[in-house]
Design a protein around this motif. Structure first.
Motif, PDB file in Angstrom:
ATOM      1  N   TYR A 110       0.454  -0.985   0.257  1.00  0.00           N
ATOM      2  CA  TYR A 110       0.019  -0.231  -0.339  1.00  0.00           C
ATOM      3  C   TYR A 110       1.017   1.411  -0.074  1.00  0.00           C
ATOM      4  O   TYR A 110       1.926   1.541   1.300  1.00  0.00           O
ATOM      5  CB  TYR A 110      -0.631   0.467   0.893  1.00  0.00           C
ATOM      6  CG  TYR A 110      -1.363  -1.031   1.548  1.00  0.00           C
ATOM      7  CD1 TYR A 110      -2.594  -1.526   0.603  1.00  0.00           C
ATOM      8  CD2 TYR A 110      -1.439  -2.122   2.203  1.00  0.00           C
ATOM      9  CE1 TYR A 110      -3.451  -2.096   0.543  1.00  0.00           C
ATOM     10  CE2 TYR A 110      -2.068  -3.090   2.289  1.00  0.00           C
ATOM     11  CZ  TYR A 110      -3.342  -3.519   1.687  1.00  0.00           C
ATOM     12  OH  TYR A 110      -4.381  -4.270   1.429  1.00  0.00           O
ATOM     13  N   GLU A 111       0.361   2.030  -1.055  1.00  0.00           N
ATOM     14  CA  GLU A 111       1.498   3.547  -1.122  1.00  0.00           C
ATOM     15  C   GLU A 111       1.066   4.669  -0.360  1.00  0.00           C
ATOM     16  O   GLU A 111      -0.163   5.037  -1.272  1.00  0.00           O
ATOM     17  CB  GLU A 111       1.755   3.836  -2.751  1.00  0.00           C
ATOM     18  CG  GLU A 111       2.836   4.565  -3.066  1.00  0.00           C
ATOM     19  CD  GLU A 111       4.080   4.214  -2.933  1.00  0.00           C
ATOM     20  OE1 GLU A 111       5.008   5.289  -2.585  1.00  0.00           O
ATOM     21  OE2 GLU A 111       4.721   2.995  -2.990  1.00  0.00           O
ATOM     22  N   ILE A 112       1.203   4.193   0.151  1.00  0.00           N
ATOM     23  CA  ILE A 112       0.494   6.079   1.138  1.00  0.00           C
ATOM     24  C   ILE A 112       1.449   6.660   1.857  1.00  0.00           C
ATOM     25  O   ILE A 112       2.599   6.598   2.441  1.00  0.00           O
ATOM     26  CB  ILE A 112      -0.436   5.126   2.152  1.00  0.00           C
ATOM     27  CG1 ILE A 112      -1.481   3.884   2.338  1.00  0.00           C
ATOM     28  CG2 ILE A 112      -1.201   6.260   3.317  1.00  0.00           C
ATOM     29  CD1 ILE A 112      -2.526   3.985   1.516  1.00  0.00           C
ATOM     30  N   ASP A 113       1.633   7.993   1.411  1.00  0.00           N
ATOM     31  CA  ASP A 113       1.897   9.215   1.522  1.00  0.00           C
ATOM     32  C   ASP A 113       2.212   9.710   3.073  1.00  0.00           C
ATOM     33  O   ASP A 113       0.801   9.301   3.905  1.00  0.00           O
ATOM     34  CB  ASP A 113       1.999  10.787   0.685  1.00  0.00           C
ATOM     35  CG  ASP A 113       3.069  11.695   1.875  1.00  0.00           C
ATOM     36  OD1 ASP A 113       4.030  11.489   1.524  1.00  0.00           O
ATOM     37  OD2 ASP A 113       2.341  12.962   1.317  1.00  0.00           O
ATOM     38  N   ARG A 114       3.364   9.510   3.827  1.00  0.00           N
ATOM     39  CA  ARG A 114       3.734   9.515   5.234  1.00  0.00           C
ATOM     40  C   ARG A 114       2.459  10.677   5.890  1.00  0.00           C
ATOM     41  O   ARG A 114       2.233  10.969   7.136  1.00  0.00           O
ATOM     42  CB  ARG A 114       5.085   9.757   6.183  1.00  0.00           C
ATOM     43  CG  ARG A 114       5.643  10.876   5.509  1.00  0.00           C
ATOM     44  CD  ARG A 114       7.191  10.999   5.672  1.00  0.00           C
ATOM     45  NE  ARG A 114       7.515  12.418   5.441  1.00  0.00           N
ATOM     46  CZ  ARG A 114       8.008  13.116   5.688  1.00  0.00           C
ATOM     47  NH1 ARG A 114       6.699  13.597   7.504  1.00  0.00           N
ATOM     48  NH2 ARG A 114       8.112  14.616   5.425  1.00  0.00           N
ATOM     49  N   ARG A 115       2.332  11.772   5.120  1.00  0.00           N
ATOM     50  CA  ARG A 115       1.548  13.245   5.664  1.00  0.00           C
ATOM     51  C   ARG A 115       0.736  12.351   5.900  1.00  0.00           C
ATOM     52  O   ARG A 115      -0.426  13.637   6.900  1.00  0.00           O
ATOM     53  CB  ARG A 115       2.062  13.828   5.121  1.00  0.00           C
ATOM     54  CG  ARG A 115       3.118  14.829   5.290  1.00  0.00           C
ATOM     55  CD  ARG A 115       3.486  16.298   4.169  1.00  0.00           C
ATOM     56  NE  ARG A 115       3.278  14.977   2.663  1.00  0.00           N
ATOM     57  CZ  ARG A 115       4.079  15.296   0.905  1.00  0.00           C
ATOM     58  NH1 ARG A 115       3.725  16.684   1.858  1.00  0.00           N
ATOM     59  NH2 ARG A 115       4.030  15.087   0.164  1.00  0.00           N
ATOM     60  N   LYS A 116      -0.256  11.273   5.270  1.00  0.00           N
ATOM     61  CA  LYS A 116      -1.839  11.118   5.943  1.00  0.00           C
ATOM     62  C   LYS A 116      -1.912  10.430   6.663  1.00  0.00           C
ATOM     63  O   LYS A 116      -3.215  10.212   7.074  1.00  0.00           O
ATOM     64  CB  LYS A 116      -2.021  10.056   4.001  1.00  0.00           C
ATOM     65  CG  LYS A 116      -1.785  11.350   3.021  1.00  0.00           C
ATOM     66  CD  LYS A 116      -2.744  10.686   1.918  1.00  0.00           C
ATOM     67  CE  LYS A 116      -2.755  11.995   1.002  1.00  0.00           C
ATOM     68  NZ  LYS A 116      -3.751  10.947  -0.538  1.00  0.00           N
ATOM     69  N   ILE A 117      -0.959   9.807   7.356  1.00  0.00           N
ATOM     70  CA  ILE A 117      -0.738   9.398   8.321  1.00  0.00           C
ATOM     71  C   ILE A 117      -0.647  10.034   9.636  1.00  0.00           C
ATOM     72  O   ILE A 117       0.106  10.965  10.041  1.00  0.00           O
ATOM     73  CB  ILE A 117       0.152   8.541   8.679  1.00  0.00           C
ATOM     74  CG1 ILE A 117       0.453   7.146   7.796  1.00  0.00           C
ATOM     75  CG2 ILE A 117       0.754   7.610  10.087  1.00  0.00           C
ATOM     76  CD1 ILE A 117       1.640   6.609   7.297  1.00  0.00           C
ATOM     77  N   VAL A 118      -1.908  10.195  10.267  1.00  0.00           N
ATOM     78  CA  VAL A 118      -2.059  11.606  11.812  1.00  0.00           C
ATOM     79  C   VAL A 118      -1.869  11.195  12.754  1.00  0.00           C
ATOM     80  O   VAL A 118      -2.388  10.106  13.424  1.00  0.00           O
ATOM     81  CB  VAL A 118      -3.887  11.443  11.617  1.00  0.00           C
ATOM     82  CG1 VAL A 118      -4.143  12.797  12.625  1.00  0.00           C
ATOM     83  CG2 VAL A 118      -4.840  12.281  10.419  1.00  0.00           C
ATOM     84  N   LEU A 119      -0.570  11.031  12.760  1.00  0.00           N
ATOM     85  CA  LEU A 119      -0.105  10.341  14.311  1.00  0.00           C
ATOM     86  C   LEU A 119       0.388  11.784  15.188  1.00  0.00           C
ATOM     87  O   LEU A 119       1.392  12.315  14.423  1.00  0.00           O
ATOM     88  CB  LEU A 119       1.300   9.974  13.583  1.00  0.00           C
ATOM     89  CG  LEU A 119       2.004   8.920  15.088  1.00  0.00           C
ATOM     90  CD1 LEU A 119       0.949   7.913  15.899  1.00  0.00           C
ATOM     91  CD2 LEU A 119       3.457   7.619  14.297  1.00  0.00           C
ATOM     92  N   LYS A 120       0.071  12.043  15.870  1.00  0.00           N
ATOM     93  CA  LYS A 120      -0.194  13.362  16.780  1.00  0.00           C
ATOM     94  C   LYS A 120       1.489  13.770  17.943  1.00  0.00           C
ATOM     95  O   LYS A 120       2.687  14.382  17.310  1.00  0.00           O
ATOM     96  CB  LYS A 120      -0.716  13.787  17.695  1.00  0.00           C
ATOM     97  CG  LYS A 120      -1.898  13.801  17.417  1.00  0.00           C
ATOM     98  CD  LYS A 120      -2.825  14.691  18.804  1.00  0.00           C
ATOM     99  CE  LYS A 120      -3.779  14.337  18.345  1.00  0.00           C
ATOM    100  NZ  LYS A 120      -5.221  15.156  18.676  1.00  0.00           N
TER     101      LYS A 120
END
Length: 174
Positions: A110-120
């Motif tokens: 799965y190619e997901i941009d790291r900025r789309k991972i909402v990790l506070k």
């Protein structure tokens, strides 16, 4: 502080959606939004052009949302597991960041941009966590993430070995 009126070309979570006209500080517009192609100046010509493109933008947004929903269904049973060095109290010597999660997702296809991972904040302890992945502005997937200490597997068999003789004693008594 001078403000500039801009027209958003992309969805920006903190500002608004594509096609919206917003006011931002001039430096933010000049140094980030305009060079990145995320916005244009809100002149009469640009606003008119966006109005003409609005139907195409709505179709594109609908397709993107549908694709994100399909991807969320596909990734529904996905879970990630990480092994990191940790202290006795479960605190990691380092952390699990959004970049680590993006790389783990890429390894699973799965190619997901790291900025789309909402990790506070990055994960700095062992345990189980739920990390939101924003596939679209209206579609968010909750991915379970397990972080364990590297030596945890070695400790578990020792506990089983100490219980084995006791279990043997219990069986011999019955």
């Amino acid at each position: 502080m001078a403000n500039t009126t801009i027209l958003l070309r992309e969805d920006i979570e903190t500002l608004g959606g594509r096609g919206e006209i917003v006011k931002v500080k001039s430096g933010y517009a000049r140094n980030y939004l305009l060079p990145q192609g995320l916005a244009t100046l809100a002149t009469k010509g640009n606003v008119k052009q966006i109005e003409l493109e609005r139907a195409a933008l709505l179709k594109k947004a609908a397709v993107e949302k549908e694709t994100a929903e399909l991807q969320a269904q596909q990734m529904g049973d996905l879970s990630l597991s990480f092994r990191r060095k940790a202290g006795d109290q479960g605190h990691l010597f380092g952390s699990v960041t959004s970049m680590d999660i993006a790389e783990a997702l890429k390894a699973k296809g799965y190619e997901i941009d790291r900025r789309k991972i909402v990790l506070k904040d990055s994960i700095k302890e062992t345990g189980e966590f739920t990390v939101p992945v924003k596939l679209h502005r209206e579609v968010t997937l909750q991915v379970p993430v397990t972080v364990r200490a590297e030596g945890e597997e070695i400790a578990a068999p020792k506990a089983v070995e100490t219980q084995s003789p006791e279990a043997g004693n219990v069986e011999s008594e019955s």
